[in-house]
Motif scaffolding. Structure first.
Motif, short mmCIF file in Angstrom:
data_model
loop_
_atom_site.label_atom_id
_atom_site.label_comp_id
_atom_site.label_asym_id
_atom_site.label_seq_id
_atom_site.Cartn_x
_atom_site.Cartn_y
_atom_site.Cartn_z
N GLN A 1 -4.84 27.33 27.49
CA GLN A 1 -5.28 27.84 26.19
C GLN A 1 -4.98 26.79 25.11
OE1 GLN A 1 -3.57 31.65 25.11
NE2 GLN A 1 -3.96 31.28 22.94
N ALA B 1 -5.79 34.32 24.92
CA ALA B 1 -5.61 33.90 26.31
C ALA B 1 -6.74 34.43 27.19
CB ALA B 1 -4.26 34.36 26.83
N ALA C 1 -2.61 27.38 22.13
CA ALA C 1 -1.19 27.57 22.44
C ALA C 1 -0.46 26.23 22.62
CB ALA C 1 -1.04 28.42 23.70
#
Length: 416
Positions: free
Chosen positions: A196, A40, A199
Motif C-alpha cells: 500500500q 488497504a 502506508a
C-alpha cells in the motif's frame, strides 16, 4: 479470507469487467467502484484486477478445456482471478475456490466450482505455459518497428511483476536505504515490492511521489534552472510539475481535465511544492508572456505503459492513433509559439510507436528547419536509449532491472 476478502475480490472482478466488457480504462472507474473500501482493501483490489488481467491469456488457456462455451465476462473474470490467485499468487485453494463460487451466485456457481476443481485436479505446470502476448493490433506494429526478438523481450517484461518507482525531493540515496529499495542510475528509487503506497514512510510528509523511472527522464533532460519560467503541458497528475518545481523553476501546470488537475493540486499540497495551476484547453489558452522552457508530454496511445497497465490491451485499439498523431503535431506547433528566443522544448510520449515519437520529431524538423535538436544530457542515461533525434526507451532495455516504461524524448532549442 473472510467477508472483507470476498468484497475485495468482488470489486476486483467488477474492475476487470469494466475493462473487458465496458472497454474502460481501470483508472477511469477505480474511484467509483472502490470508494467504500479501506485504503488497504482498495490497493489489494486494484492489484488483483491488474495482475489477473496481466495473466488472463494464460488463464484462458488453462480454463479452455473445461468450458464448452465462453461464459459472460463477469463469470469468466471470476475464473481468471481464481486461476491467477491459485497458480501465480500461490493463494490457498480452499479460500480461492469458495470465494469464486460465492461471487458467481445462482446457477453459474456450480459451473465455477466444477471448472476450478477440474483445473486443480489437472496438476498443470503453470510456468511452462506461453508468456502472454501484447494485443494483435499492437504486436503487428511493434514487430514492424523493433523486430520479433525485441517484442518477445518486451512481452517477457510485461509479464513480470512490476516494481514501484519513486521520484524523491531530496536525498534519493538515503530514501532508497530507508525504504529498502534500489537507487537507479537515473536518480529514481525502485522498490521491488511496495504494498500500500500511502502506508510507506515518507508518503504523508511528501518526501517523494510515485513516478516511473522513464516518466522522470523528460524533466531531467529539460533541466529547468532556478528562476526560469517553465510550462508543463498536459501536466496532470503532476509528477513532472513537481520535479520542475523542486528544481526551483517557476512552473505553470496546464491540463484540460478538472478532475486530473484537482489531483495535481493535491499532490502539490502533499509535497509542499508550488506551481500555478491552469485548467484549460491548450488551443484556447494563451500565456501572458513567453516561457524559458516547455515540457510537452503529449496525449498518446500510452502503449509504453502496458507493463503497469495491462488493461490498455483490452480497452484500446489502433483506431484513434491517426487522430493522436495530428493532435501531437498541433500541440508541438502551439508550444513552440510560446517559447522565448533561445528557449527549449522537450516533447515526449509514453508510446512505443515510432509515429508518436521518432516520426513526430522528424516532422517537427521538417516544419521548423530553424530548430536545433539538443542531445539529451542527464545523469544515468543508458547508451542504448540514444538515437539521432533524442531518446528511445523500450521496456526490454532494462529487462534485468525489472523493466521500464516505453518512452520517446526529444529536446529542441528555438533560435536566439
Amino acid at each position: 479470507m473472510g467477508e472483507g476478502g470476498l468484497m475485495t475480490r468482488r470489486r476486483a472482478v467488477e474492475l476487470m469487467t469494466a475493462v473487458t466488457e465496458g472497454g474502460r480504462l481501470m483508472a477511469e472507474v477505480t474511484g467509483g467502484l472502490l470508494a467504500e473500501l479501506s485504503p488497504a482493501e482498495r490497493a489489494r483490489a486494484q492489484r488483483l484486477a491488474t495482475e489477473a488481467l496481466r495473466w488472463a491469456q494464460r488463464s484462458d488457456r488453462v480454463l479452455g478445456p473445461y468450458l464448452r462455451n465462453r461464459p459472460e465476462d463477469p463469470i469468466l473474470n471470476i475464473l481468471r482471478l481464481a486461476v491467477f490467485e491459485l497458480f501465480e499468487a500461490g493463494e490457498a485453494p480452499h479460500g480461492v475456490v469458495n470465494d469464486a463460487v460465492s461471487l458467481a451466485k445462482g446457477p453459474k456457481s456450480g459451473l465455477v466450482n466444477a471448472v476450478l476443481r477440474n483445473v486443480l485436479r489437472a496438476h498443470l505446470d503453470w510456468t511452462a505455459l506461453p508468456v502472454p502476448s501484447v494485443p494483435k493490433w499492437l504486436r503487428k506494429r511493434l514487430v514492424a518497428a523493433w523486430g520479433k526478438e525485441a517484442v518477445a523481450a518486451m512481452e517477457a517484461v510485461f509479464a513480470a511483476q512490476t516494481p514501484l518507482d519513486l521520484t524523491v525531493k531530496e536525498d534519493a540515496e538515503g530514501w532508497a536505504k530507508r525504504l529498502d529499495g534500489e537507487l537507479l542510475p537515473t536518480g529514481s528509487v525502485r522498490l521491488a515490492k511496495a504494498g500500500q503506497v500511502s502506508a510507506l514512510e515518507g508518503f504523508d510528509g511528501g518526501a517523494w511521489w510515485v513516478q516511473d523511472a522513464a516518466a522522470a527522464i523528460p524533466a531531467r533532460v529539460l533541466d529547468p534552472q532556478p528562476g526560469e519560467r517553465v510550462l508543463d503541458l498536459c501536466a496532470a497528475p503532476g509528477g513532472k510539475t513537481m520535479q520542475m518545481a523542486g528544481a526551483g523553476a517557476t512552473v505553470t501546470a496546464l491540463d484540460i481535465s478538472p478532475a486530473r488537475m484537482e489531483r495535481l493540486a493535491e499532490n502539490l499540497a502533499r509535497t509542499g511544492l508550488s506551481a500555478e495551476c491552469v485548467t484549460a484547453d491548450v488551443f484556447e489558452w494563451s500565456p501572458p508572456a513567453p516561457f524559458d522552457a516547455i515540457l510537452l508530454d503529449a496525449p498518446c496511445s500510452a502503449t509504453g505503459t502496458l507493463r503497469r497497465h495491462p488493461d490498455l490491451g483490452y480497452a484500446k485499439s489502433d483506431e484513434g492513433i491517426a487522430g493522436l498523431v495530428a493532435l501531437q503535431d498541433r500541440m508541438i506547433d502551439r508550444a513552440l509559439g510560446w517559447l522565448k528566443p533561445g528557449g527549449r522544448l522537450v516533447y515526449c510520449t509514453c508510446s512505443l510507436l515510432p509515429e508518436e515519437g521518432e516520426e513526430r520529431a522528424a516532422a517537427m524538423a521538417s516544419r521548423h528547419p530553424d530548430l536545433v535538436f539538443v542531445t539529451p544530457d542527464a545523469s544515468g542515461l543508458d547508451p542504448a536509449w540514444r538515437i539521432p533525434l533524442g531518446l528511445r526507451i523500450r521496456p526490454d532495455h532494462w529487462a534485468g532491472r525489472g523493466g521500464i516504461d516505453g518512452f520517446f524524448v526529444t529536446m529542441v532549442q528555438k533560435p536566439a
